[in-house]
Design an enzyme around this catalytic site. Structure first.
Site, PDB file in Angstrom:
ATOM      1  N   GLY B  42       0.808  -1.210   0.000  1.00  0.00           N
ATOM      2  CA  GLY B  42       0.000   0.000   0.000  1.00  0.00           C
ATOM      3  C   GLY B  42       0.843   1.263   0.000  1.00  0.00           C
ATOM      4  N   ASP B  63      10.579  -6.961  -1.756  1.00  0.00           N
ATOM      5  CA  ASP B  63       9.325  -7.631  -1.405  1.00  0.00           C
ATOM      6  C   ASP B  63       9.457  -9.060  -1.903  1.00  0.00           C
ATOM      7  OD1 ASP B  63       6.530  -8.245  -0.846  1.00  0.00           O
ATOM      8  OD2 ASP B  63       6.155  -6.094  -1.013  1.00  0.00           O
ATOM      9  N   LEU B  72      -5.596  -5.022  -4.585  1.00  0.00           N
ATOM     10  CA  LEU B  72      -5.879  -4.016  -5.623  1.00  0.00           C
ATOM     11  C   LEU B  72      -6.733  -2.860  -5.118  1.00  0.00           C
ATOM     12  CD1 LEU B  72      -6.428  -6.382  -8.686  1.00  0.00           C
ATOM     13  CD2 LEU B  72      -4.340  -5.225  -7.953  1.00  0.00           C
ATOM     14  N   GLN B  73      -7.367  -3.025  -3.968  1.00  0.00           N
ATOM     15  CA  GLN B  73      -8.177  -1.948  -3.373  1.00  0.00           C
ATOM     16  C   GLN B  73      -7.299  -0.761  -2.960  1.00  0.00           C
ATOM     17  OE1 GLN B  73      -7.480  -1.947   0.088  1.00  0.00           O
ATOM     18  NE2 GLN B  73      -9.256  -1.165   1.215  1.00  0.00           N
ATOM     19  N   ARG B  74      -5.979  -0.960  -2.853  1.00  0.00           N
ATOM     20  CA  ARG B  74      -5.113   0.139  -2.413  1.00  0.00           C
ATOM     21  C   ARG B  74      -3.721   0.132  -3.058  1.00  0.00           C
ATOM     22  NH1 ARG B  74      -5.301  -4.025   0.486  1.00  0.00           N
ATOM     23  NH2 ARG B  74      -3.487  -4.906   1.511  1.00  0.00           N
ATOM     24  N   LYS B  87       5.425  -9.241  -6.789  1.00  0.00           N
ATOM     25  CA  LYS B  87       5.140  -7.813  -6.613  1.00  0.00           C
ATOM     26  C   LYS B  87       6.258  -6.939  -7.158  1.00  0.00           C
ATOM     27  CE  LYS B  87       1.827  -7.516  -2.885  1.00  0.00           C
ATOM     28  NZ  LYS B  87       1.561  -7.052  -1.505  1.00  0.00           N
ATOM     29  N   ASP B 131       4.822  -3.851   6.534  1.00  0.00           N
ATOM     30  CA  ASP B 131       3.491  -4.022   7.102  1.00  0.00           C
ATOM     31  C   ASP B 131       3.519  -4.762   8.440  1.00  0.00           C
ATOM     32  OD1 ASP B 131       4.063  -6.602   6.417  1.00  0.00           O
ATOM     33  OD2 ASP B 131       2.536  -6.776   4.850  1.00  0.00           O
ATOM     34  N   ASN B 132       4.691  -4.743   9.114  1.00  0.00           N
ATOM     35  CA  ASN B 132       4.766  -5.500  10.367  1.00  0.00           C
ATOM     36  C   ASN B 132       5.883  -4.931  11.243  1.00  0.00           C
ATOM     37  OD1 ASN B 132       7.394  -7.273  10.028  1.00  0.00           O
ATOM     38  ND2 ASN B 132       6.345  -7.253   8.040  1.00  0.00           N
ATOM     39  N   CYS B 189      -3.412  -4.834   9.010  1.00  0.00           N
ATOM     40  CA  CYS B 189      -4.445  -4.447   8.047  1.00  0.00           C
ATOM     41  C   CYS B 189      -5.198  -5.669   7.539  1.00  0.00           C
ATOM     42  CB  CYS B 189      -3.832  -3.674   6.884  1.00  0.00           C
ATOM     43  SG  CYS B 189      -3.238  -2.022   7.363  1.00  0.00           S
ATOM     44  N   CYS B 342     -12.255 -17.227  13.135  1.00  0.00           N
ATOM     45  CA  CYS B 342     -12.365 -15.815  12.740  1.00  0.00           C
ATOM     46  C   CYS B 342     -12.281 -15.788  11.220  1.00  0.00           C
ATOM     47  CB  CYS B 342     -11.275 -14.972  13.398  1.00  0.00           C
ATOM     48  SG  CYS B 342      -9.599 -15.438  12.931  1.00  0.00           S
TER      49      CYS B 342
END
Lengths: 82, 384
Positions: B42, B63, B72-74, B87, B131-132, B189, B342
């Site tokens: 993102g 990556d 793809l939403q972000r 990626k 992201d972590n 996220c 979950c």
């Protein structure tokens, strides 16, 4: 006693259930003392207090700092997403 | 000696050359510069696109993931046509399409204590778009040890943080967060979601700070933390200080080389799906289906947030969101067999720890969550 204003940001808002609150604390309480008090008084915040940015009037505050009279204290949690 | 610009480059960068703070010399500086973008998700998407467009001469991408549909939403550097591709390759193709005059070096590997110094050594500026937590501490320490600025950005739901950590001139990430949060306290996220445009906002701010550092113009966010909230549209600035007790950049620092960051943080160095509670505690979706056909009254505990039940749900499951579980244990019968689930198995693994520490013994974790159930047992349910 010292009347301060507490501001919660990001995920801490959900945990505290509010964006801000007024709080009466003993004079000469340190940031660490305030964290301990919040952890006791608000169990949902207890875990978060070990890793949180605390500011006094928008300046980063270390644990040893003493909360000045009528201070605005803000709490920001770490976030990790990218 | 700074490299010259061709006539084509002068035309391409015309709008930069018109700004006195950039000008011909500034554009030549950018051409001569290098930036390492850690994470091509993102945050990395807008960072890499804008740095490529701006003419930064060499951009590195780290990556090891492949593009998937939920990105793809972000993650606007990737596209529907590159789902399933690496990626770094997907990103490189888009960047070179935007600007073929730059060099894009890709590192299709996890950023770890073994390779981080080698990869980062030759870059002028590092961008933390990970992201972590383990990789954030790693990026920070690498920047401190190499004496480079680390442009930090971090996001969750509607909140973002930006700063420039340069231990030579100000505090580092560890000055702010000497200790990582307890494992599981801060949702990722993948667990909690993020507004798609948020990494766009935060990532473009990171790209801006990187360009300012390379050009040597303006006031970078050194010693300042920007806290953004999209719902309030608020930008708060906090003044930071170097922590005299910082273990990597303080006067008495005792960490002088990279450590094991996954151990330090107690969580894996990636934000991934398919959480597991460990082999002894997990039950696979098909096994749960078989168990339910033998005993339809088997107790199911759904620890997702209530709004997620509108996406997919299992019949007869009791919903107690993870955040409320500790205070609602009295609603559960510890003598009864129970399967916890979950979305993908991460939150339920945490719920399981909580239940076991509260004395529950007959509990299992649905491995991979309701998404695994949708994939392996009931394809009429959507995966999210």
């Amino acid at each position: 006693m010292n009347n301060i204003k507490l501001l919660f940001f990001a995920t801490l808002r959900d945990r505290a259930g509010t964006k801000s609150m007024d709080l009466e604390i003993p004079e000469d309480l340190t940031i660490q003392g305030l964290k301990d008090k919040l952890a006791r008084d608000f169990p949902n915040l207890a875990q978060s207090m070990s890793s949180v940015i605390v500011t006094i009037n928008r300046e980063y505050a270390f644990d040893e700092a003493v909360v000045p009279p009528s201070a605005e204290i803000a709490l920001f949690p770490p976030v990790s997403g990218g | 000696m700074l490299p010259e610009l061709s006539h084509e480059e002068i035309l391409r960068y015309s709008r930069h050359l018109l700004i006195p703070e950039v000008g011909l010399d500034g554009q030549r500086k950018l051409k001569n510069s290098s930036v390492l973008v850690i994470g091509t998700g993102g945050l990395g998407s807008p960072v890499a696109l804008y740095l490529a467009a701006a003419g930064v001469g060499r951009i590195g991408l780290v990556d090891y993931d492949v593009v998937d549909a939920t990105n793809l939403q972000r993650q606007v550097i990737h596209g529907a046509s590159t789902v399933g591709q690496l990626k770094v390759e997907s990103a490189r193709a888009k960047m070179l399409d935007l600007n073929a005059d730059i060099q894009v070096d890709v590192y299709n590997e996890p950023f770890t204590s073994e390779n981080a110094m080698r990869i980062a050594r030759d870059y002028d500026v590092l961008i933390d778009g990970t992201d972590n937590f383990p990789t954030r501490y790693l990026s920070n320490d690498v920047a401190v040890f190499l004496g480079k600025p680390n442009v930090y950005g971090s996001i969750f739901r509607f909140d973002g943080q930006v700063s420039v950590f340069d231990a030579r001139r100000g505090p580092c990430y560890r000055c702010l967060f000497p200790e990582p949060p307890p494992p599981g306290l801060v949702p990722t996220c993948a667990e909690g979601g993020v507004l798609g445009v948020l990494p766009g906002t935060i990532g473009t701010l990171q790209a801006t700070e990187a360009l300012k550092l390379l050009l040597g113009v303006g006031d970078p966010l050194i010693g300042k933390l920007l806290l953004y909230n999209a719902l309030d549209m608020s930008f708060d600035f906090v003044t930071l200080k170097k922590n005299p007790k910082c273990r990597v950049c303080g006067p008495n620092a005792d960490i002088h080389e990279l450590i094991d960051y996954e151990e330090f943080c107690g969580v894996p160095g990636h934000d991934h799906e398919d959480g597991s509670a460990g082999a002894d505690w997990d039950i696979e979706a098909p096994k749960l289906a078989a168990a339910l056909s033998l005993d339809p009254s088997l107790f199911l505990l759904d620890v997702r947030e209530p709004h997620e039940l509108q996406i997919s749900a299992l019949p007869r499951a009791l919903n107690i969101p993870l955040g409320q579980l500790a205070s609602r244990l009295s609603e559960l019968d510890s003598a009864r067999e129970m399967v916890v689930f979950c979305k993908a198995g991460t939150r339920s693994a945490r719920a399981l720890e909580l239940l076991v520490s509260a004395g529950f013994k007959k509990v299992k974790n649905l491995k991979g969550g309701i998404n695994a159930w949708a994939r392996d047992v009931d394809p009429t349910l959507p995966i999210y």
